[in-house]
Structure formats: C-alpha cells, structure tokens
Design a protein around this motif. Sequence first.
Motif, PDB file in Angstrom:
ATOM      1  N   UNK B   1      64.691  20.286  25.741  1.00 47.06           N
ATOM      2  CA  UNK B   1      63.461  19.790  25.108  1.00 47.06           C
ATOM      3  C   UNK B   1      63.818  18.802  24.006  1.00 47.06           C
ATOM      4  N   UNK B   2      62.932  17.831  23.795  1.00 50.28           N
ATOM      5  CA  UNK B   2      63.165  16.807  22.783  1.00 50.28           C
ATOM      6  C   UNK B   2      62.149  16.982  21.658  1.00 50.28           C
ATOM      7  N   UNK B   3      62.639  17.122  20.437  1.00 47.02           N
ATOM      8  CA  UNK B   3      61.768  17.443  19.300  1.00 47.02           C
ATOM      9  C   UNK B   3      61.940  16.411  18.188  1.00 47.02           C
ATOM     10  N   UNK B   4      60.809  15.911  17.689  1.00 47.16           N
ATOM     11  CA  UNK B   4      60.823  15.090  16.468  1.00 47.16           C
ATOM     12  C   UNK B   4      60.505  15.997  15.287  1.00 47.16           C
ATOM     13  N   UNK B   5      61.464  16.113  14.368  1.00 44.19           N
ATOM     14  CA  UNK B   5      61.222  16.861  13.131  1.00 44.19           C
ATOM     15  C   UNK B   5      60.729  15.907  12.058  1.00 44.19           C
ATOM     16  N   UNK B   6      59.748  16.353  11.274  1.00 41.65           N
ATOM     17  CA  UNK B   6      59.203  15.516  10.205  1.00 41.65           C
ATOM     18  C   UNK B   6      59.194  16.296   8.900  1.00 41.65           C
ATOM     19  N   UNK B   7      59.937  15.794   7.910  1.00 35.57           N
ATOM     20  CA  UNK B   7      59.900  16.362   6.559  1.00 35.57           C
ATOM     21  C   UNK B   7      58.949  15.481   5.760  1.00 35.57           C
ATOM     22  N   UNK B   8      57.681  15.900   5.613  1.00 33.09           N
ATOM     23  CA  UNK B   8      56.658  14.968   5.143  1.00 33.09           C
ATOM     24  C   UNK B   8      56.797  14.597   3.665  1.00 33.09           C
ATOM     25  N   UNK B   9      56.462  13.362   3.365  1.00 29.88           N
ATOM     26  CA  UNK B   9      56.472  12.877   1.996  1.00 29.88           C
ATOM     27  C   UNK B   9      55.932  11.462   1.991  1.00 29.88           C
ATOM     28  N   UNK B  10      55.344  11.046   0.863  1.00 29.02           N
ATOM     29  CA  UNK B  10      54.804   9.686   0.786  1.00 29.02           C
ATOM     30  C   UNK B  10      55.893   8.687   0.435  1.00 29.02           C
ATOM     31  N   UNK B  11      56.764   9.049  -0.501  1.00 27.26           N
ATOM     32  CA  UNK B  11      57.823   8.137  -0.926  1.00 27.26           C
ATOM     33  C   UNK B  11      58.935   8.095   0.110  1.00 27.26           C
ATOM     34  N   UNK B  12      59.334   9.266   0.575  1.00 24.52           N
ATOM     35  CA  UNK B  12      60.333   9.363   1.643  1.00 24.52           C
ATOM     36  C   UNK B  12      59.859  10.416   2.633  1.00 24.52           C
ATOM     37  N   UNK B  13      59.620   9.999   3.866  1.00 25.47           N
ATOM     38  CA  UNK B  13      59.237  10.925   4.931  1.00 25.47           C
ATOM     39  C   UNK B  13      60.411  10.993   5.910  1.00 25.47           C
ATOM     40  N   UNK B  14      61.114  12.128   5.914  1.00 25.27           N
ATOM     41  CA  UNK B  14      62.283  12.260   6.776  1.00 25.27           C
ATOM     42  C   UNK B  14      61.876  12.458   8.228  1.00 25.27           C
ATOM     43  N   UNK B  15      62.593  11.795   9.146  1.00 26.74           N
ATOM     44  CA  UNK B  15      62.326  11.934  10.581  1.00 26.74           C
ATOM     45  C   UNK B  15      63.656  12.081  11.312  1.00 26.74           C
ATOM     46  N   UNK B  16      63.689  12.980  12.298  1.00 23.04           N
ATOM     47  CA  UNK B  16      64.912  13.174  13.071  1.00 23.04           C
ATOM     48  C   UNK B  16      64.581  13.714  14.447  1.00 23.04           C
ATOM     49  N   UNK B  17      65.263  13.194  15.453  1.00 24.64           N
ATOM     50  CA  UNK B  17      65.005  13.606  16.840  1.00 24.64           C
ATOM     51  C   UNK B  17      66.226  14.334  17.377  1.00 24.64           C
ATOM     52  N   UNK B  18      65.998  15.542  17.904  1.00 25.25           N
ATOM     53  CA  UNK B  18      67.078  16.360  18.462  1.00 25.25           C
ATOM     54  C   UNK B  18      66.679  16.774  19.870  1.00 25.25           C
ATOM     55  N   UNK B  19      67.662  16.761  20.769  1.00 25.69           N
ATOM     56  CA  UNK B  19      67.410  17.186  22.149  1.00 25.69           C
ATOM     57  C   UNK B  19      68.340  18.351  22.471  1.00 25.69           C
ATOM     58  N   UNK B  20      67.827  19.301  23.233  1.00 22.37           N
ATOM     59  CA  UNK B  20      68.675  20.419  23.638  1.00 22.37           C
ATOM     60  C   UNK B  20      67.858  21.654  23.944  1.00 22.37           C
ATOM     61  N   UNK B  21      68.567  22.730  24.269  1.00 19.04           N
ATOM     62  CA  UNK B  21      67.921  24.023  24.473  1.00 19.04           C
ATOM     63  C   UNK B  21      68.715  25.059  23.677  1.00 19.04           C
ATOM     64  N   UNK B  22      68.058  26.185  23.384  1.00 20.44           N
ATOM     65  CA  UNK B  22      68.709  27.246  22.632  1.00 20.44           C
ATOM     66  C   UNK B  22      69.937  27.726  23.409  1.00 20.44           C
ATOM     67  N   UNK B  23      71.046  27.922  22.685  1.00 14.93           N
ATOM     68  CA  UNK B  23      72.241  28.449  23.321  1.00 14.93           C
ATOM     69  C   UNK B  23      73.186  27.393  23.876  1.00 14.93           C
ATOM     70  N   UNK B  24      72.810  26.120  23.796  1.00 15.49           N
ATOM     71  CA  UNK B  24      73.679  25.023  24.245  1.00 15.49           C
ATOM     72  C   UNK B  24      73.892  24.066  23.071  1.00 15.49           C
ATOM     73  N   UNK B  25      74.952  23.281  23.102  1.00  9.41           N
ATOM     74  CA  UNK B  25      75.136  22.279  22.036  1.00  9.41           C
ATOM     75  C   UNK B  25      73.961  21.296  22.003  1.00  9.41           C
ATOM     76  N   UNK B  26      73.571  20.913  20.788  1.00  8.62           N
ATOM     77  CA  UNK B  26      72.413  20.043  20.594  1.00  8.62           C
ATOM     78  C   UNK B  26      72.867  18.599  20.405  1.00  8.62           C
TER      79      UNK B  26
END
Lengths: 183, 183
Positions: B1-26
């Motif tokens: 599965x491919x997930x976009x994580x968002x650490x919300x903020x107005x000045x700095x909004x962190x974004x990161x995309x990770x692909x993988x499944x539980x139990x396997x390297x991401x």
Amino acid sequence: MRVLGVDPGLTRCGVGVVEGVAGRPLTMLGVGVVRTPAEAELGHRLVAVEQGIEQWLDEHRPEFVAVERVFSQHNVSTVMGTAQASAVAMLCAARRGIPVALHTPSEVKAAVTGSGRADKAQVGAMVTRLLRLDAPPRPADAADALALAICHIWRAPAQNRLQQAVAQHTARASAPSWKGRTA
Amino acid sequence: MRVLGVDPGLTRCGVGVVEGVAGRPLTMLGVGVVRTPAEAELGHRLVAVEQGIEQWLDEHRPEFVAVERVFSQHNVSTVMGTAQASAVAMLCAARRGIPVALHTPSEVKAAVTGSGRADKAQVGAMVTRLLRLDAPPRPADAADALALAICHIWRAPAQNRLQQAVAQHTARASAPSWKGRTA
C-alpha cells in the motif's frame, strides 16, 4: 458592498449575505445553514462544507467574506471542528480572490448591539431589526452569520480608509511616475 | 500500500510518501515540506497548502492519506494553524475519494520507536533506519510525516481486519441475498 458572513461549524455552518453601506439601511439577500452529518467521516464533512460554501459564493458573488475568528481557549470540545470549517470557508474565498476578514465574537456583538457581551437573543433581535425581518433567523448560527456580515459593513469604512492611506503612501514613495500620471 | 503522511502546519507542513506492507521492508518514495510565508494572509496561506498537497497527490497517487490528529489542549499558540492546515489536507484527500486516517502523535511514536513518549531525535533515527536512509530527513516535520505513513502501514492490518469483520457481519444480516449470490 455585498458581504457573505460565515459562522463556522461542522454540524451547522451559518451563512448570510447582506448588502449595503455604513449609515444606510441594509438588505438581507440570503440566509441559511450548511449542515453535515455528525456520523460522517471528517474528510467527507469538510467536502460537504466546501460544496455548501461554493454554492453560496456562486449564487451571491459577495465582494467580501467575513468569518468568525476562532479562539483556541474557548469551547475546547468543539473548537477543532470550528477551526477546520473556518479553514474551508477561508480557502474557498481566497481561491476566488475574495478578501477574507476575521472578526471576533465580541467585535460582532459590539457592532450590532453596542455591547461585546450581548447574548444570542439580543444579537438575534438586533439582526431582525437592522435587516427589517419579520422574525429572528433560526437557528442562531444563521443569525450570527448575518451579524458578521453587518459587522463587516460597518467596520469596513475605517479599514478601507487605512488601506487607502497605505496605497497613497506607497504611490508617493514612487512619486515621479505617480506625479507624471496625474499631471 | 502507498501512504502519504501529512504532519500539518501552516509555516511548515511535512509530507512523506511510503510504500510497503506490514512485515516487509518499507520504501520511501518522496519526502518534503510545503511552506507558506508567515506574513501572508491566512486565506492565501491555506490556498498555498492546498496547492502543495494537490501536487503531492498528483505526483504519488497514494491509496491512503494519514494525518496527525490535532488536539486542542496542546500548543495553544499554534494549534489553530495546525487544525486549519490539517483540514485542508483532509479536504484534498476526501475530494479525491482517498481514505483519510488520523493517528495521534503518541500512536505514531509508539509505532516507530516502541514508546509513545519518544523524542524527535528518536523518531528521526528510527525513520532513517526503517526506510534505510543515509541521514534523518530534515526538518523534523518531514521525518514526522514519514513516521505517520509508516504508522499507518503497520496499524492498517488490524483496521482492515475490523473493517472486513464489519462488512461480513453486514453481509450476514442480509443473509438470503448474500447466500443466493454465493450459492
């Protein structure tokens, strides 16, 4: 000037459109509430708020949008939903290039009743009188949205004079071309 | 599965995309920060956050968006901006029909470090290790966004099993047609 007032909320988002200028009788062009179901997912509720606000902007083409300023110290249980709904309203307006003004609840109460500590009934009564309505708009969120729009129209002259002064100052700073154009 | 994580903020909004499944390297597919100028008007900042999130959704087409759950009792001075930026991220995802999951900061910390009270350095170190990066992502908001995505991938199996159980229960409640279709 035509102003859309927004009393933000996820369950009930009050919206009201008022037209007029300070010192003249005001006209209500529309009032209502954008509702989203409490059991829906938050993302879907925000989409529903966006669609509702967009409809009001499409229908009434306001020149300004006045949104209640949300404070984190009040109503801790509902403040996050209020902040999120207000973000959607501001986003919709700013995307269209419509100026957004924020007014605090006490500014709004003081504008329409003369007292920053007026209760909901008093605000509703004054909104009814100022817009020459037959009865106070229901629910209170709808009346509050109209009060926000009225507040913006009445406070706007001072803000506009300030903006004009800033604009003139900026123009004088680049005096030659400005003089050249007016000569 | 491919997930976009968002650490919300107005000045700095962190974004990161990770692909993988539980139990396997991401695998990290991308990481960054959506920034908006502190001196800009709030409405314009929200439009800039929207444009940034839309670009990340366009580029990476995530199946899930994981956003940090904002609590009103923490960081009173910045919580309103955080709530408003998170609303924009949730709105962008929900508009596209992408499921949005909210995870608390302690859920995220516990998922990637084993402790819900881990500090930023510990989270950054584990994100670096789990995604086999050369160095911790900077700023911390970017690392937090990746941690959110990892947390969602690892917590998802339990949530998916629950959703499956609910779906099966619903199917059994309307047994005749369900039996008819499988017979």
